[in-house]
Structure formats: structure tokens, C-alpha cells
Design an enzyme around this catalytic site. Sequence first.
Site, PDB file in Angstrom:
ATOM      1  N   PHE A   1      20.502 -40.034  25.652  1.00 19.54           N
ATOM      2  CA  PHE A   1      20.801 -39.618  24.288  1.00 19.54           C
ATOM      3  C   PHE A   1      21.780 -38.453  24.323  1.00 19.54           C
ATOM      4  O   PHE A   1      22.068 -37.904  25.398  1.00 19.54           O
ATOM      5  CB  PHE A   1      19.521 -39.229  23.527  1.00 19.54           C
ATOM      6  CG  PHE A   1      18.676 -38.177  24.214  1.00 19.54           C
ATOM      7  CD1 PHE A   1      18.644 -36.866  23.763  1.00 19.54           C
ATOM      8  CD2 PHE A   1      17.887 -38.503  25.309  1.00 19.54           C
ATOM      9  CE1 PHE A   1      17.858 -35.901  24.387  1.00 19.54           C
ATOM     10  CE2 PHE A   1      17.081 -37.557  25.928  1.00 19.54           C
ATOM     11  CZ  PHE A   1      17.080 -36.252  25.476  1.00 19.54           C
TER      12      PHE A   1
ATOM     13  N   GLY B   1      13.193 -29.554  21.594  1.00 20.31           N
ATOM     14  CA  GLY B   1      14.243 -29.245  22.547  1.00 20.31           C
ATOM     15  C   GLY B   1      14.949 -30.514  22.987  1.00 20.31           C
ATOM     16  O   GLY B   1      14.418 -31.628  22.836  1.00 20.31           O
ATOM     17  N   CYS B   2      16.130 -30.364  23.553  1.00 20.07           N
ATOM     18  CA  CYS B   2      16.886 -31.553  23.957  1.00 20.07           C
ATOM     19  C   CYS B   2      16.166 -32.311  25.072  1.00 20.07           C
ATOM     20  O   CYS B   2      15.864 -33.504  24.928  1.00 20.07           O
ATOM     21  CB  CYS B   2      18.310 -31.170  24.357  1.00 20.07           C
ATOM     22  SG  CYS B   2      18.436 -29.914  25.646  1.00 20.07           S
ATOM     23  N   TYR B   3      15.871 -31.637  26.173  1.00 15.69           N
ATOM     24  CA  TYR B   3      15.165 -32.316  27.261  1.00 15.69           C
ATOM     25  C   TYR B   3      13.785 -32.827  26.826  1.00 15.69           C
ATOM     26  O   TYR B   3      13.414 -33.967  27.145  1.00 15.69           O
ATOM     27  CB  TYR B   3      15.004 -31.380  28.456  1.00 15.69           C
ATOM     28  CG  TYR B   3      16.277 -30.979  29.153  1.00 15.69           C
ATOM     29  CD1 TYR B   3      17.156 -31.935  29.673  1.00 15.69           C
ATOM     30  CD2 TYR B   3      16.600 -29.637  29.343  1.00 15.69           C
ATOM     31  CE1 TYR B   3      18.311 -31.556  30.344  1.00 15.69           C
ATOM     32  CE2 TYR B   3      17.743 -29.249  30.019  1.00 15.69           C
ATOM     33  CZ  TYR B   3      18.608 -30.209  30.518  1.00 15.69           C
ATOM     34  OH  TYR B   3      19.740 -29.838  31.181  1.00 15.69           O
TER      35      TYR B   3
END
Length: 310
Positions: free
Chosen positions: A287, A116-118
Site C-alpha cells: 500500500f 500508523g503506516c506500518y
Amino acid sequence: MSSPIVFIDGDQGTTGLQIHERLRNRTDIRLFTLPAADRKDPQRRAEAINTCDIAILCLPDAAAREAANSITNPAVRVIDASSAHRTHPDWTYGFPEMAKGQSERIARARRVTNPGCYPTGAIGLLHPLVQAGLLPDHYPISIHAVSGYSGQGRAGVEKHEGPEAISAPAFQVYGLELAHKHTPEIQQHAGLAQRPIFVPAYGAFRQGILLTVPLALRLLAPGVDGRVLHTCLTRHYAGLPHVSVLPLSESAALKHLDPQVLNGTNDMRLSVFHNEAHGQVLLSAVFDNLGKGASGAAVQNLDLMLTHQQ
């Protein structure tokens, strides 16, 4: 030998569109997506996924599970960009820099689940420190992260860029029930013994993430300070092209962090800020939520898997 066929299932969402954009000019693969008329046809989708070499699933969780279960061809390999399989023991976690040998595991895997992104930022900061014994696995971790509105998918983009954009919120914290779906993923892959507190937010910018984790030195072992934590992270990521650790001298000179500074890349920058007088440390990760946090990571995993054609 013909080029491998890469099928993107769900190339209309933000992640799928970005993956398609990153791959469309490649000559070492044959990129395939379904025409609009066939995208909701279960039989056509099953045919497509069973005749490709590598499938990239850019689908909601339930649809990703359905797509994975429709595979009958044992030669088909999969990268799932959804959160459906991120804590599943039979899927390889697609964070190449997370641990020694992870790139090789991804390269050989038949089923890879994109982080996942987080969690990419949280695990990138926490996993090396927990594994090194510098951060106790029972530490009461608190994570705050702000993402660009594209993290909401097409709905977020439409809200901020569509006809009603003038009324879109400038900032909003969510996940107030403290049950965000990324939390188990963070706990498992960071190696934490207890559930962290995770507080996500969206800002009025399209893409980029700024994630921070505060630490109290009094809760760490004697002798563990900001410099020790920084040294651990620097050694862990030394020589890796997509994750860097800002030197302490440079982080000490910073007055702010820009969540958008790495947009358009597949890179992540980690920093350690420390105030020894107050006994406090702040870890940060910056990011692109559509780069290292989603599409860029998927392409990185695809490239690893292409090096190990089975």
C-alpha cells in the site's frame, strides 16, 4: 445548513500536504489552515481548533497532545494523524476495515486516531487471523517492512531529493533497538499476547510500503494451512472497497512484489504465499504509506465522520 469547517493543523509536513491536496477541491467542506505567521502562535491555533467542526492534527506527538488538550469546545471532533493516541482507550482506532462495526464507531466518534503506516499492513494481515483463532495470540510474530523515504517526513524527502541526494542510501534497516514506537500499536490492535519483532527499513523510492509476515505451519493448529488463512482474509475483506486479497492463483504466479504499485490510492492489497512442502507461509501487504498509510486513511475517516454530523 453551512458546510462543516475542517481545520488542518500542521499542513506543511508530508501527511498534511497530502491531506490538503486531497481535500482542496472539495465543495462539501470548508477547508481551513493557518497562515504562516500564525502557525506557531498557541492562542491563534487554539482559536482555530475550537471554532472548527473537525480538526485533523498532522503534528509531532507532543504537539498533537497539546492541540487535543487545548480543545474546550465540546462540539469539535478530531482526527489525529500522529502516534500520540493510537493505544489510548478513549480514542477510536481509525482503521475502518479492521473489524465489523469499526466504520460505524469511527463515524460516531469524537476522537479518532489514524493508524500508523506500518501498523495498517501488519494489523490488516494479523487481526482477522487472530480473531478467527487461526493464528494463536502467543505466536512469535516477526514483521519486516520497507517504506519509501517519504516515511521519514520532510527530512527524508530532502535527503533523497535535495542537493545531497547523490549520497543518500539506497536501503537502510533501522529500529535495531527493537523498540520502534509502532510496535505497541501493532500488538494491541492485532490482538497479540506478546510483543512482535518489528524490523522496518527505508528504500530509495519516494512512497509505497511492502510489509511481510512469515509463518511456520508447524506452530499453527492441525489443518491450518495457506489456503485456510487465505480464505479467512478473503471473507473478512469481502465487499470492502479499499482492502483486497489477491487470489491464490494470482499470488502463485508472482515472482516479486512492487511496493509502489498502489501509490496515489487509498487501497491496500494483501497476499498469501505458501509452500506446503516446506510448511511455510508468507503474508504480505502492499500500500501507499502516504495513502492508506496516512493521508488517504485520514480522508477516509473524515468522510465517515461527515456522515454522522453531531
